[in-house]
Write a protein that holds these residues in place. Structure first.
Motif, short mmCIF file in Angstrom:
data_model
loop_
_atom_site.label_atom_id
_atom_site.label_comp_id
_atom_site.label_asym_id
_atom_site.label_seq_id
_atom_site.Cartn_x
_atom_site.Cartn_y
_atom_site.Cartn_z
N THR A 1 45.46 50.99 29.78
CA THR A 1 45.27 49.79 30.59
C THR A 1 46.17 49.76 31.81
N ASN A 2 47.44 50.09 31.62
CA ASN A 2 48.45 49.83 32.64
C ASN A 2 48.67 50.96 33.64
N ILE A 3 48.45 52.20 33.23
CA ILE A 3 48.74 53.31 34.16
C ILE A 3 47.56 54.25 34.34
N HIS A 4 46.83 54.58 33.27
CA HIS A 4 45.69 55.48 33.45
C HIS A 4 44.63 54.86 34.36
N ILE B 1 58.70 48.20 24.68
CA ILE B 1 58.94 49.61 25.01
C ILE B 1 57.72 50.25 25.66
N ASP B 2 56.55 50.08 25.08
CA ASP B 2 55.36 50.73 25.65
C ASP B 2 55.02 50.15 27.02
N GLY C 1 57.54 51.76 34.35
CA GLY C 1 58.34 52.80 34.97
C GLY C 1 57.47 53.89 35.56
N ALA C 2 56.40 54.24 34.87
CA ALA C 2 55.47 55.25 35.38
C ALA C 2 54.83 54.79 36.68
N ILE C 3 54.55 53.49 36.79
CA ILE C 3 53.95 52.95 38.02
C ILE C 3 54.91 53.10 39.20
N VAL C 4 56.20 52.88 38.96
CA VAL C 4 57.18 53.06 40.03
C VAL C 4 57.16 54.51 40.51
N SER C 5 57.20 55.45 39.60
CA SER C 5 57.22 56.86 39.97
C SER C 5 55.91 57.29 40.62
N PHE C 6 54.80 56.78 40.11
CA PHE C 6 53.48 57.08 40.70
C PHE C 6 53.45 56.59 42.14
N THR C 7 53.97 55.39 42.37
CA THR C 7 53.99 54.81 43.71
C THR C 7 54.77 55.70 44.67
N ARG C 8 55.93 56.14 44.26
CA ARG C 8 56.78 56.96 45.13
C ARG C 8 56.13 58.31 45.44
N ALA C 9 55.61 58.96 44.42
CA ALA C 9 55.02 60.28 44.62
C ALA C 9 53.74 60.21 45.46
N ILE D 1 48.66 48.78 46.68
CA ILE D 1 49.78 47.99 46.16
C ILE D 1 49.67 47.99 44.64
N ASN D 2 50.72 48.45 43.98
CA ASN D 2 50.75 48.52 42.52
C ASN D 2 51.70 47.48 41.95
N THR D 3 51.25 46.78 40.92
CA THR D 3 52.11 45.80 40.26
C THR D 3 52.88 46.48 39.13
N THR D 4 54.19 46.61 39.30
CA THR D 4 55.05 47.11 38.23
C THR D 4 55.77 45.90 37.63
#
Length: 291
Positions: free
Chosen positions: A153-156, A191-192, A198-206, A176-179
């Motif tokens: 739901t959140n990253i894929h 945790i999940d 956190g993956a959204i932050v890294s995806f945004t930067r890359a 624009i991604n909502t993290t």
């Protein structure tokens, strides 16, 4: 000035309902005046039926954009919220299309992008906002199914949608991604959810590094506690007392309102942010985070 509202213990069932939220969330300030920052643009906002996505969609419309939104299928509360924001956007003089879509499936995401481009003729702003969370305080009891569903739901979904949208985006368009602040503070009971944010932050930067040379900006918003239906439908369903004085732990001592986030999405979607990409904006009530 947005005033502190009293939030008391309560619960809903997922996916939550804007209409059933108590007290009602503020979507847009009465004194917010559009100035055509997004005139002629077409924006797609996932999860635009309620909460932060709803506010972003309404602000986009007031700034002159036509808006497409998604909501969860087979749920009347979601459908009712979607119909009501469609009406509000049309009252702003803009077009709105609503799509019930399960974004966990790649083929649905590809079809959604194709449908939006066919309906509006183009796509300029993609807001990857839809998400969910399920509180759990013991990793050993967190089911494989919950972990996979949260990531689906959140990253894929963001990967599927962005991959399908990129061929349609041009110079000065934006993603624009909502993290979440949780990507930075790591609450032990999410945790999940926190891992996906956190993956959204890294995806945004890359992704920003990959497409900035084409003039496409990619940024993220990391809200702190904001009063939306997701809260009573997840935290409240887990333990209603978690919502008593929701947001009191922030330096401002209160939860945010969606109306305080909508203008941030406008900023990132418009040329006001023409020299900003790969960044995260932190509307979190004053909580200090790194990055």
């Amino acid at each position: 000035m947005v005033k502190k509202v009293e939030i008391h213990a309560q619960s809903q069932k997922l996916p939550g309902s804007e209409a059933k939220l108590s007290p009602k969330a503020e979507m847009i300030r009465e004194d917010y005046r559009g100035s055509g920052k997004l005139a002629g643009k077409v924006a797609l906002v996932t999860g635009g039926d309620s909460g932060i996505g709803r506010s972003a969609a309404l602000h986009f419309a007031r700034e002159g954009a036509d808006v497409a939104i998604t909501y969860l299928p087979n749920n009347e509360d979601e459908a009712a919220d979607a119909r009501s924001i469609k009406a509000l956007i049309e009252q702003e003089g803009q077009q709105c299309a609503i799509y019930p879509v399960d974004l966990r499936k790649a083929e649905n995401c590809r079809k959604l992008i194709a449908d939006v481009v066919e309906a509006f003729g183009k796509l300029n702003v993609l807001v990857n906002n839809a998400g969910t969370q399920y509180p759990n305080e013991d990793l050993t009891t967190l089911s494989d199914e919950q972990w996979l569903n949260t990531f689906d739901t959140n990253i894929h979904s963001i990967f599927f949608l962005t991959k399908a949208a990129l061929p349609h985006l041009k110079e000065d368009d934006s993603i624009i991604n909502t993290t979440s602040v949780n990507a930075y503070i790591g609450p032990q009971m999410l945790i999940d959810y926190t891992a996906t944010k956190g993956a959204i932050v890294s995806f945004t930067r890359a992704l920003s590094n990959q497409v900035a040379g084409k003039g496409i900006r990619v940024n993220a918003v990391a809200p702190g506690p904001v009063w939306t239906p997701l809260q009573p439908a997840t935290l409240g369903d887990y333990n209603p007392e978690l919502l008593e004085n929701f947001g009191h732990e922030t330096p401002m001592g209160r939860a945010g309102q969606p109306s305080e986030l909508g203008p941030i999405y406008v900023f990132l979607a418009s040329l006001d942010s023409s020299y900003i990409s790969g960044q995260v904006i932190h509307p979190n009530g004053g909580t200090m985070v790194g990055g």
